[in-house]
Design a protein around this motif. Structure first.
Motif, PDB file in Angstrom:
ATOM      1  N   UNK A 155       0.841  -1.199   0.000  1.00  0.00           N
ATOM      2  CA  UNK A 155       0.000   0.000   0.000  1.00  0.00           C
ATOM      3  C   UNK A 155       0.879   1.253   0.000  1.00  0.00           C
ATOM      4  N   UNK A 156       1.982   1.214   0.748  1.00  0.00           N
ATOM      5  CA  UNK A 156       2.962   2.308   0.756  1.00  0.00           C
ATOM      6  C   UNK A 156       3.525   2.527  -0.650  1.00  0.00           C
ATOM      7  N   UNK A 157       3.866   1.429  -1.324  1.00  0.00           N
ATOM      8  CA  UNK A 157       4.364   1.524  -2.697  1.00  0.00           C
ATOM      9  C   UNK A 157       3.359   2.243  -3.603  1.00  0.00           C
ATOM     10  N   UNK A 158       2.081   1.908  -3.430  1.00  0.00           N
ATOM     11  CA  UNK A 158       1.060   2.450  -4.323  1.00  0.00           C
ATOM     12  C   UNK A 158       0.643   3.867  -3.942  1.00  0.00           C
ATOM     13  N   UNK A 159       0.364   4.101  -2.661  1.00  0.00           N
ATOM     14  CA  UNK A 159      -0.171   5.394  -2.250  1.00  0.00           C
ATOM     15  C   UNK A 159       0.892   6.488  -2.184  1.00  0.00           C
ATOM     16  N   UNK A 160       2.090   6.172  -1.747  1.00  0.00           N
ATOM     17  CA  UNK A 160       3.143   7.177  -1.601  1.00  0.00           C
ATOM     18  C   UNK A 160       3.999   7.300  -2.855  1.00  0.00           C
ATOM     19  N   UNK A 161       4.299   6.164  -3.492  1.00  0.00           N
ATOM     20  CA  UNK A 161       5.180   6.176  -4.665  1.00  0.00           C
ATOM     21  C   UNK A 161       4.427   6.011  -5.984  1.00  0.00           C
ATOM     22  N   UNK A 162       3.107   5.760  -5.911  1.00  0.00           N
ATOM     23  CA  UNK A 162       2.290   5.685  -7.126  1.00  0.00           C
ATOM     24  C   UNK A 162       2.606   4.517  -8.036  1.00  0.00           C
ATOM     25  N   UNK A 163       3.058   3.398  -7.462  1.00  0.00           N
ATOM     26  CA  UNK A 163       3.416   2.239  -8.287  1.00  0.00           C
ATOM     27  C   UNK A 163       2.179   1.440  -8.671  1.00  0.00           C
TER      28      UNK A 163
END
Length: 402
Positions: free
Chosen positions: A242-250
């Motif tokens: 979720x960190x990858x997606x929400x913060x880094x937009x992956x």
């Protein structure tokens, strides 16, 4: 170059053919294990659950895993590791297919509980199998080969899962996961026969011999450390994506590729790393501590930079910690188990991961919801530092029992 290749191949020599068969079946099973790394994304994106709700669903996931490991340890001591593994794979396969048809919060909580109850009876049994087929006390390398199969499959699974989600749907990964579990159970029946002496090992007389893991203070301290370690480790399969997606937009396929790095490193480096650590004469306790330290650093480094490369460094450090800590902590647990109690001891050892699912996902989701990602990663670092300190007391407790 030739010497390097020969040294690498030497790490696999002397392993029983039964362990190779079991590892092959495990690879087939894990190659289909594409549901778990995308579960938190599936529940938030497709089912529209909030992060606290996802945390509770993952808590029931953990309770199912807890009871599954407990039952798996008991079944392994009563009916043997072979039947326990076959039953777990087949029933778990049915469960993965069925879970996709549940939509409500309550039904998913209950469904996830029973799914993991079936799936995680496998864990204690496979550890006991690694010990049963050990040749010349090579149980650590047996565990390493099984873990290699798990991670080779698990490295391929998220990549395939990400592609299936992007090209087809989330539902497709449930079908693939369920079918591969059932295929794995069939292959196990065809390729692996139980060791002839297994019946003697699991007799009622032997089960009553030795101290119970629940009455062994050294093992209970070790268990607490493993719970703390696992609480942090499972973040890489729930809150970190979720960190990858929400913060880094992956995207999901990029997230799958980062998880692929974890698996592919283990495939090529874990067995040589195990052999190197053994040649150094490092104790299993020291190796376990070293694994915890690397995992702790992998979290703290996420707060140092917003660059994509930081995510790669974090994954590499976590993987190094896993490659060192996991096989040696497995072997340490087996060393501490008296004859006839190995199923119960490995059941309790595996329950540490179950408890981490109960506490870890929920705590991680709620910590992020309340304090944000940065403070959560600092919290994981401090928690792991505490675990590394208290496990240093383990040799004293072991000496008291002996």
């Amino acid at each position: 170059m030739k010497m390097l290749i020969n040294n690498y191949l030497n790490t696999y020599r002397g392993i029983a053919k039964e362990i190779w068969f079991l590892s092959f079946v495990t690879f087939i099973n894990r190659a289909g294990a594409m549901v778990i790394p995308f579960l938190s994304l599936y529940l938030t994106d497709q089912k529209d659950f909030t992060l606290p709700q996802v945390g509770w669903i993952m808590t029931f996931y953990g309770f199912g895993s807890l009871f599954g490991n407990f039952i798996g340890g008991k079944l392994t001591d009563i009916i043997g590791y072979y039947k326990t593994i076959v039953l777990s794979l087949f029933i778990g396969g049915i469960g993965f297919i069925a879970i996709q048809f549940l939509d409500s919060f309550s039904s998913l909580c209950i469904g996830m509980f029973f799914l993991m109850l079936a799936v995680d009876t496998y864990r204690p049994a496979v550890f006991v199998a690694a010990d049963a087929y050990s040749i010349n006390n090579n149980v650590t390398r047996n565990i390493g080969l099984i873990r290699l199969a798990i991670n080779l499959g698990f490295s391929i699974g998220p990549v395939i899962g990400g592609i299936l989600i992007a090209r087809a749907s989330y539902e497709s990964i449930f079908w693939v996961d369920g079918i591969t579990c059932m295929i794995a159970s069939l292959l196990l029946v065809l390729l692996l026969k139980p060791k002839k002496s297994e019946k003697k090992e699991v007799s009622i007389v032997h089960v009553k011999e030795g101290i119970s893991p629940y009455a062994n203070p050294a093992f209970l301290l070790f268990f607490v450390v493993m719970v703390i370690n696992a609480i942090a480790f499972v973040q890489y399969f729930s809150t970190v994506p979720i960190y990858y997606k929400q913060i880094h937009g992956l995207s999901e396929d990029t997230i799958g590729s980062i998880l692929f790095l974890n698996g592919i490193m283990i495939v090529f480096l874990e067995m040589p790393l195990i052999a190197w650590v053994e040649r150094l004469g490092m104790t299993k306790i020291t190796a376990t501590i070293l694994g915890i330290v690397f995992l702790a650093i992998s979290f703290i480094i996420l707060n140092f930079s917003d660059l994509f490369g930081t995510l790669i460094i974090g994954m590499v450090l976590m993987t190094i910690g896993e490659m060192i800590g996991s096989p040696f902590s497995n072997a340490l647990a087996l060393d501490m188990a008296p004859k006839g109690r190995k199923g119960s001891y490995m059941g309790l050892y595996s329950m540490s991961f179950s408890i981490s699912h109960i506490i870890g996902h929920n705590a991680g989701m709620n910590a992020i919801h309340s304090f944000g990602f940065e403070m959560t990663w600092y919290g994981m670092f401090i928690l792991l530092g505490f675990a590394a300190i208290i496990i240093m007391y383990l040799p004293k407790l072991i000496n008291k029992i002996i």
